[in-house]
Design a protein around this motif. Structure first.
Motif, PDB file in Angstrom:
ATOM      1  N   GLU A  12       0.836  -1.213   0.000  1.00 22.54           N
ATOM      2  CA  GLU A  12       0.000   0.000   0.000  1.00 22.54           C
ATOM      3  C   GLU A  12       0.868   1.259   0.000  1.00 22.54           C
ATOM      4  O   GLU A  12       0.560   2.234  -0.680  1.00 22.54           O
ATOM      5  N   TYR A  13       1.954   1.234   0.738  1.00 18.71           N
ATOM      6  CA  TYR A  13       2.887   2.361   0.757  1.00 18.71           C
ATOM      7  C   TYR A  13       3.464   2.603  -0.639  1.00 18.71           C
ATOM      8  O   TYR A  13       3.515   3.739  -1.112  1.00 18.71           O
ATOM      9  N   ARG A  15       2.132   1.727  -3.481  1.00 16.42           N
ATOM     10  CA  ARG A  15       1.023   2.239  -4.311  1.00 16.42           C
ATOM     11  C   ARG A  15       0.897   3.745  -4.149  1.00 16.42           C
ATOM     12  O   ARG A  15       0.745   4.493  -5.119  1.00 16.42           O
ATOM     13  N   GLY A  16       0.998   4.220  -2.917  1.00 14.40           N
ATOM     14  CA  GLY A  16       0.908   5.648  -2.659  1.00 14.40           C
ATOM     15  C   GLY A  16       2.085   6.433  -3.217  1.00 14.40           C
ATOM     16  O   GLY A  16       1.943   7.605  -3.565  1.00 14.40           O
ATOM     17  N   ARG A  17       3.235   5.826  -3.290  1.00 14.40           N
ATOM     18  CA  ARG A  17       4.440   6.510  -3.806  1.00 14.40           C
ATOM     19  C   ARG A  17       4.457   6.611  -5.325  1.00 14.40           C
ATOM     20  O   ARG A  17       4.986   7.578  -5.875  1.00 14.40           O
TER      21      ARG A  17
END
Length: 97
Positions: A12-13, A15-17
């Motif tokens: 998820e991290y 994906r956010g980056r």
């Protein structure tokens, strides 16, 4: 052993980056058809228009500050509009020693 929930959090991290895909060092794609995490795998789907890109030799994922997160040398001829699927799987690797 790393817990599955932590691997999912890392996916998820990532994906956010990821802000954009850059093809061949110059062609930017910011519109993703799919940008989602399932389990510990990030899936990215994006359209490569043949009018703009006739072959892909380099695929980079970059963040909003233009930092390269991943880079892959490839050889993909584009003869029609092409839907690319790129996945990143977060997994534990056993330490050597």
């Amino acid at each position: 052993m790393i817990q599955l929930s932590l691997l999912q959090d890392v996916a998820e991290y990532v994906r956010g980056r990821v802000d954009k895909v850059v093809l061949n060092g110059s062609y930017e794609i910011r519109d993703f058809q799919v940008k989602q995490v399932t389990g510990e795998t990030l899936a990215l789907n994006y359209l490569v228009p043949v009018a703009d890109v006739q072959s892909i030799t380099l695929v980079e994922l970059k963040d909003a500050s233009d930092t390269v997160l991943t880079a892959h040398t490839v050889n993909v001829p584009i003869t029609a509009d092409h839907l690319m699927l790129q996945t990143i799987k977060v997994e534990e690797v056993a330490a050597s020693g």
